[in-house]
Design a protein around this motif. Sequence first.
Motif, PDB file in Angstrom:
ATOM      1  N   LYS A  42      28.892  80.158  55.777  1.00  0.00           N
ATOM      2  CA  LYS A  42      28.513  78.821  55.290  1.00  0.00           C
ATOM      3  C   LYS A  42      28.791  77.769  56.353  1.00  0.00           C
ATOM      4  O   LYS A  42      28.003  76.824  56.537  1.00  0.00           O
ATOM      5  N   ALA A  43      29.897  77.936  57.061  1.00  0.00           N
ATOM      6  CA  ALA A  43      30.232  76.984  58.129  1.00  0.00           C
ATOM      7  C   ALA A  43      29.179  77.009  59.228  1.00  0.00           C
ATOM      8  O   ALA A  43      28.796  75.968  59.769  1.00  0.00           O
ATOM      9  N   LYS A  44      28.689  78.200  59.530  1.00  0.00           N
ATOM     10  CA  LYS A  44      27.653  78.322  60.566  1.00  0.00           C
ATOM     11  C   LYS A  44      26.367  77.634  60.124  1.00  0.00           C
ATOM     12  O   LYS A  44      25.684  76.974  60.900  1.00  0.00           O
ATOM     13  N   GLN A  45      26.043  77.770  58.820  1.00  0.00           N
ATOM     14  CA  GLN A  45      24.833  77.118  58.304  1.00  0.00           C
ATOM     15  C   GLN A  45      24.956  75.594  58.386  1.00  0.00           C
ATOM     16  O   GLN A  45      24.025  74.901  58.786  1.00  0.00           O
ATOM     17  N   LEU A  46      26.133  75.082  57.978  1.00  0.00           N
ATOM     18  CA  LEU A  46      26.347  73.635  58.038  1.00  0.00           C
ATOM     19  C   LEU A  46      26.361  73.134  59.486  1.00  0.00           C
ATOM     20  O   LEU A  46      25.938  72.010  59.774  1.00  0.00           O
ATOM     21  N   LEU A  47      26.859  73.977  60.390  1.00  0.00           N
ATOM     22  CA  LEU A  47      26.880  73.592  61.802  1.00  0.00           C
ATOM     23  C   LEU A  47      25.456  73.434  62.340  1.00  0.00           C
ATOM     24  O   LEU A  47      25.164  72.518  63.120  1.00  0.00           O
ATOM     25  N   SER A  48      24.567  74.327  61.889  1.00  0.00           N
ATOM     26  CA  SER A  48      23.168  74.221  62.292  1.00  0.00           C
ATOM     27  C   SER A  48      22.549  72.926  61.752  1.00  0.00           C
ATOM     28  O   SER A  48      21.780  72.247  62.445  1.00  0.00           O
ATOM     29  N   GLN A  49      22.894  72.583  60.495  1.00  0.00           N
ATOM     30  CA  GLN A  49      22.390  71.333  59.922  1.00  0.00           C
ATOM     31  C   GLN A  49      22.918  70.121  60.695  1.00  0.00           C
ATOM     32  O   GLN A  49      22.178  69.148  60.916  1.00  0.00           O
ATOM     33  N   ALA A  50      24.187  70.168  61.072  1.00  0.00           N
ATOM     34  CA  ALA A  50      24.778  69.061  61.817  1.00  0.00           C
ATOM     35  C   ALA A  50      24.100  68.883  63.165  1.00  0.00           C
ATOM     36  O   ALA A  50      23.862  67.756  63.628  1.00  0.00           O
ATOM     37  N   GLY A  83      33.326  67.699  58.750  1.00  0.00           N
ATOM     38  CA  GLY A  83      34.574  67.838  57.985  1.00  0.00           C
ATOM     39  C   GLY A  83      34.549  69.063  57.102  1.00  0.00           C
ATOM     40  O   GLY A  83      35.550  69.797  56.998  1.00  0.00           O
ATOM     41  N   THR A  84      33.423  69.306  56.457  1.00  0.00           N
ATOM     42  CA  THR A  84      33.286  70.489  55.604  1.00  0.00           C
ATOM     43  C   THR A  84      33.349  71.767  56.435  1.00  0.00           C
ATOM     44  O   THR A  84      33.967  72.773  56.035  1.00  0.00           O
ATOM     45  N   ILE A  85      32.704  71.730  57.608  1.00  0.00           N
ATOM     46  CA  ILE A  85      32.736  72.901  58.495  1.00  0.00           C
ATOM     47  C   ILE A  85      34.162  73.223  58.897  1.00  0.00           C
ATOM     48  O   ILE A  85      34.554  74.402  58.951  1.00  0.00           O
ATOM     49  N   GLU A  86      34.923  72.182  59.156  1.00  0.00           N
ATOM     50  CA  GLU A  86      36.321  72.402  59.569  1.00  0.00           C
ATOM     51  C   GLU A  86      37.098  73.130  58.481  1.00  0.00           C
ATOM     52  O   GLU A  86      37.938  74.004  58.757  1.00  0.00           O
ATOM     53  N   MET A  87      36.844  72.804  57.205  1.00  0.00           N
ATOM     54  CA  MET A  87      37.550  73.460  56.105  1.00  0.00           C
ATOM     55  C   MET A  87      37.035  74.875  55.845  1.00  0.00           C
ATOM     56  O   MET A  87      37.770  75.752  55.362  1.00  0.00           O
ATOM     57  N   LEU A  88      35.759  75.120  56.167  1.00  0.00           N
ATOM     58  CA  LEU A  88      35.167  76.427  55.866  1.00  0.00           C
ATOM     59  C   LEU A  88      35.258  77.417  57.013  1.00  0.00           C
ATOM     60  O   LEU A  88      34.808  78.572  56.866  1.00  0.00           O
TER      61      LEU A  88
END
Length: 422
Positions: A267-275, A255-260
């Motif tokens: 930042k979205a790419k970093q969160l995508l890696s975490q996901a 959800g956060t990636i979708e907003m970023l």
Amino acid sequence: MNTNTKSGSLSTRARAVAIAAGRGFVLALVSLPGAVLGFTLSLLSIALVPLGIGVVTTPWVLTRVRAFADWRREMAARWCGMKIPSAYRPVPDGANAWKRTYAMLRDPATWRDLRWLQVDMTAGYVTALLPAVLLVYPLEGLAVAAGLWRPLSTYGGYWYGFVHVTDQSSALGAGALAVVLLTLTPFAPRMLTAHFKLTRAVLGASQSELAERVRVLTETRRDAVDTSAAELRRIERDLHDGAQARLVAMGMDLGTIEMLMDKDPAKAKQLLSQARQSSVDALAELRELVRGIHPPVLAERGLGDAVRALALRLPLPVEVTVELGGRAEAPVESAAYFAVSEVLTNAVKHSGADRIWIDLHHTEGRLRVTVTDNGKGGAVIGAGSGLAGVERRLGTFDGVLAVSSPAGGPTMVTMEIPCALS
């Protein structure tokens, strides 16, 4: 048509009488010497237990007596369709001579066998011999009437039943008695059945033993229910605290990636890696959870390969020997697998061993698993120990657990479960 039917019926009855006579004669030949020998050796061996000699001989003798009794049970089922259940308490091979002797002498079935041997050498012998007597003795009387009396009465006459045969007229009297006895010949199969009914009456389990058996089964069923409930709670806890929490976190990250995606692509790419990593961890936890419920290799390839796979994951060298001619039922395989897993876990954690041996084989209708390590020894079955849990797990399937673990080692854990292989 009616004549043929009657002829076939008479032929069938004659065949049944002949078979009963032959089987009864074989039983009579075996039962008398076998019962006398078994009873004599048993009493002598038990009397020598206080001197220490009987400790060595008693298990051997009583095992042979049980085999003799089981052979009679098999004959009862095969020849008369009469089931006589065997209710011996299991004696693990891992026990020493004193424990084996003590366990066998405490078993009520042992003393029931000794009572049966006394009956089998007396009334059992007579009832086994009667079918052959009912067939042969009338034929002997007819042969006497036909002229056999002459050589038989050379020395003062010959007694056939209550008839004293000295001439042809008395020989005809013996023949008349033989004809009367011949009418009893069709009862030969019933006499054989009476023999096995007598065997069942003495050799069968008593009501108190059946009540004890019901009590044990009730306890093991309660343990099985408690174990299943605890296992279900463990699965729920692991799902809630492990995979479910990771999946929730991964959903929030998405959800956060979708907003970023438009505002902060880095930042979205970093969160995508975490996901992505969270999904990998969740999948690994789910696989581990499934393996804990029922390993895929156990379902697909059986107990032997599942134990080999289990051994490969241990930090110690493990030698696995498997001699199984087929597969047991799935619940039995599962119980054996997790029992072995628990024993191996204990060995790795507490024994200090640097090598483990596992032996699986099936013999005499029992699956036997032996786990041996060269550690420091001292393992016991006690409340709160892992071995106590293994014992409860095996008890659900009427299995037993024996532990030989002297101080200084080695430790040998033997597990047995009665089962058939397909």
